[in-house]
Design an enzyme around this catalytic site. Structure first.
Site, mmCIF file in Angstrom:
data_model
loop_
_atom_site.group_PDB
_atom_site.id
_atom_site.type_symbol
_atom_site.label_atom_id
_atom_site.label_comp_id
_atom_site.label_asym_id
_atom_site.label_seq_id
_atom_site.Cartn_x
_atom_site.Cartn_y
_atom_site.Cartn_z
ATOM 1 N N HIS A 139 32.685 179.023 -10.903
ATOM 2 C CA HIS A 139 34.127 179.099 -11.139
ATOM 3 C C HIS A 139 34.668 180.425 -10.620
ATOM 4 O O HIS A 139 34.046 181.478 -10.766
ATOM 5 C CB HIS A 139 34.431 178.952 -12.630
ATOM 6 C CG HIS A 139 35.829 178.509 -12.892
ATOM 7 N ND1 HIS A 139 36.918 179.347 -12.753
ATOM 8 C CD2 HIS A 139 36.330 177.296 -13.272
ATOM 9 C CE1 HIS A 139 38.012 178.684 -13.045
ATOM 10 N NE2 HIS A 139 37.689 177.438 -13.366
ATOM 11 N N HIS A 140 35.861 180.350 -10.027
ATOM 12 C CA HIS A 140 36.469 181.556 -9.438
ATOM 13 C C HIS A 140 36.830 182.594 -10.498
ATOM 14 O O HIS A 140 37.013 183.774 -10.179
ATOM 15 C CB HIS A 140 37.716 181.163 -8.645
ATOM 16 C CG HIS A 140 37.975 182.044 -7.463
ATOM 17 N ND1 HIS A 140 37.702 183.398 -7.457
ATOM 18 C CD2 HIS A 140 38.473 181.764 -6.230
ATOM 19 C CE1 HIS A 140 38.049 183.905 -6.285
ATOM 20 N NE2 HIS A 140 38.501 182.944 -5.515
#
Length: 474
Positions: A139-140
């Site tokens: 996930h960013h």
């Protein structure tokens, strides 16, 4: 227990059922000599298990704050299960590149489980030519491009024999998940202190904006590109949950030769290749706008002493791709001038001020606004802020290995966002410039054709450079 930083949390708030906010890598490796069919997966698992302590990302998970009154918390996951994150799959025969990319596109179309640490890793068997692939998605909110490179290199080695990694100074200790009451008390304390910190930051942020405005008023050359000046294209639309993915590469030596011939940077030439490919692709579809396309380019503002920290330290610059210019070298010259202006604008705002904007994020409002924007397909109703995302991340110029297997190709895979259905991410490895195209499935249905235009755009630049020389010798 640690409160998530505002800029990291923003990637959570932007996520919707159709706008997934994870990034990743696809590694294609040559299977070690004498490796049994199932033996490589076991080797990867042993290596990963021995290196979990090298990054917090692997074993910490989110704890949301009730009613979204504050940014979420990170805790060391008391229920961490490596086998949930590391998975063993295969592509169907004949195990060619197309089947692999189709499988990766499907995997990338699925959101990560927020009740677990926000990453997954797949060892993919069944490839032709004695190869194996590894696809990783994270996930960013955990990581940006530069921190991602550091994290990936923590798994890789400089030789087939994995290096000895010292054990952690202290054994890993899982944390008890806090109760809602404990979280609310912590959030309440923070909510008292946060406005004071935000108010202290406000003069710096406003001051930086005023300084930028004064510079703009005093300049005589054209202003840098700005959002919402972009024309509409087929890939500027509301997202579906589904993705397409294509990969390719061009020679780094050829890119550098163009760079040296015109006195530009590698990044300028990379942007010119992307611009040429997009122009050729849109023209072939009868969709080339008369106005230039506008790209947003993420830029790291990470300090040298925070390179190994797994979080986001990123800003963005807006660059005209000069797709309204037909001649390749004139287009490259325009892009070069545009990047110079964009970098000047970025330098006018201190790096800490860019990060300070996140202090004013309102979690509940931001998340609800993103969901409503996505649900009602608002991106279809207005001019796009920009047309395409283009990231260029430098990678290692030497060979790397994963659990004894030589890394043959390393391709990035990223994320489109609402209204911007195409992301072009580029990462160098050895003597290749590896290109990953990640797109909404409906926005770019023939993504392989767009990828084929990338080497064609480089050849177009080389031909333009060779043209005047031939005329001179005639």
């Amino acid at each position: 227990m640690e409160r998530m930083k505002g800029i990291d949390a923003s990637f959570l708030y932007l996520e919707t059922p159709s706008n997934h906010m994870h990034v990743g890598m696809l590694w294609i490796l040559k299977r070690p000599a004498g490796d049994a069919a199932g033996g490589y997966f076991a080797a990867v698992r042993r290596l990963l298990e021995s290196r979990l302590h090298l990054s917090k990302t692997y074993r910490r998970r989110l704890v949301p704050v009730p009613f979204d009154i504050d940014h979420p918390l990170w805790i060391e996951d008391p229920d961490f299960d490596l086998d949930f994150h590391l998975r063993h799959i295969a592509v169907p025969p004949p195990g060619d590149r197309a089947k692999l990319l189709e499988q990766v596109a499907r995997l990338h179309s699925r959101a990560l489980d927020r009740s677990r640490p926000l990453w997954e890793m797949y060892v993919i068997e069944g490839l032709a030519d004695d190869q194996v692939a590894v696809y990783i998605k994270i996930h960013h909110c955990c990581i940006d491009g530069m921190a991602g490179t550091e994290l990936m290199v923590s798994l890789l080695d400089f030789a087939p024999e994995p290096r000895e990694v010292p054990p952690p100074d202290k054994p890993w200790v899982p944390e008890r998940a806090p109760t809602d009451l404990e979280i609310l008390v912590r959030a309440s304390v923070h909510s008292v202190a946060s406005p004071l910190r935000s108010l202290r930051r406000l003069p710096k942020v406003i001051g930086a904006g005023v300084a930028l405005g004064r510079r703009a008023l005093g300049r005589t050359e054209p202003m840098p590109a700005a959002p919402f000046q972009a024309p509409k294209t087929p890939f500027n639309r509301a997202l579906t949950p589904h993705r397409r993915y294509a990969v390719g590469e061009v020679s780094l030596d050829r890119v550098k030769a163009v760079k040296n011939a015109v006195g530009a940077t590698v990044n300028d030439v990379v942007l010119a290749i992307c611009a040429g490919a997009l122009r050729r692709y849109l023209d072939a579809h009868g969709e080339l706008p008369a106005e230039s396309l506008l790209a947003v380019c993420p830029v790291s503002v990470r300090q040298e002493n925070t390179k190994a920290v797994a979080n986001n330290a990123v800003s963005a610059m807006f660059v005209s791709l000069a797709t309204d210019i037909a001649e390749p070298l004139a287009r490259l010259a325009a892009i070069r001038a545009a990047t110079v202006h964009a970098k000047e604008a970025l330098k006018a705002i201190p790096a800490h001020a860019l990060q300070d904007w996140s202090a004013f994020a309102a979690p509940l409002v931001a998340a609800q606004a993103a969901r409503l924007y996505s649900r009602y397909k608002v991106a279809d109703l207005h001019r796009p802020p920009y047309n395409v995302i283009i990231s260029n991340v430098p990678g290692p110029p030497f060979a790397l290995y994963l659990a004894g297997a030589e890394l043959v190709h390393s391709y990035p895979i990223s994320l489109p966002i609402e209204g911007i259905g195409l992301n072009i991410t580029i990462m160098s490895y050895r003597n290749d410039v590896a290109i990953g195209l990640t797109a909404d499935r409906e926005a770019v249905p023939d993504i392989e054709r767009l990828m084929a235009e990338m080497p064609a755009a480089l050849a177009e630049l080389e031909a333009a450079l060779a043209g005047p020389k031939k005329k001179k010798s005639a």
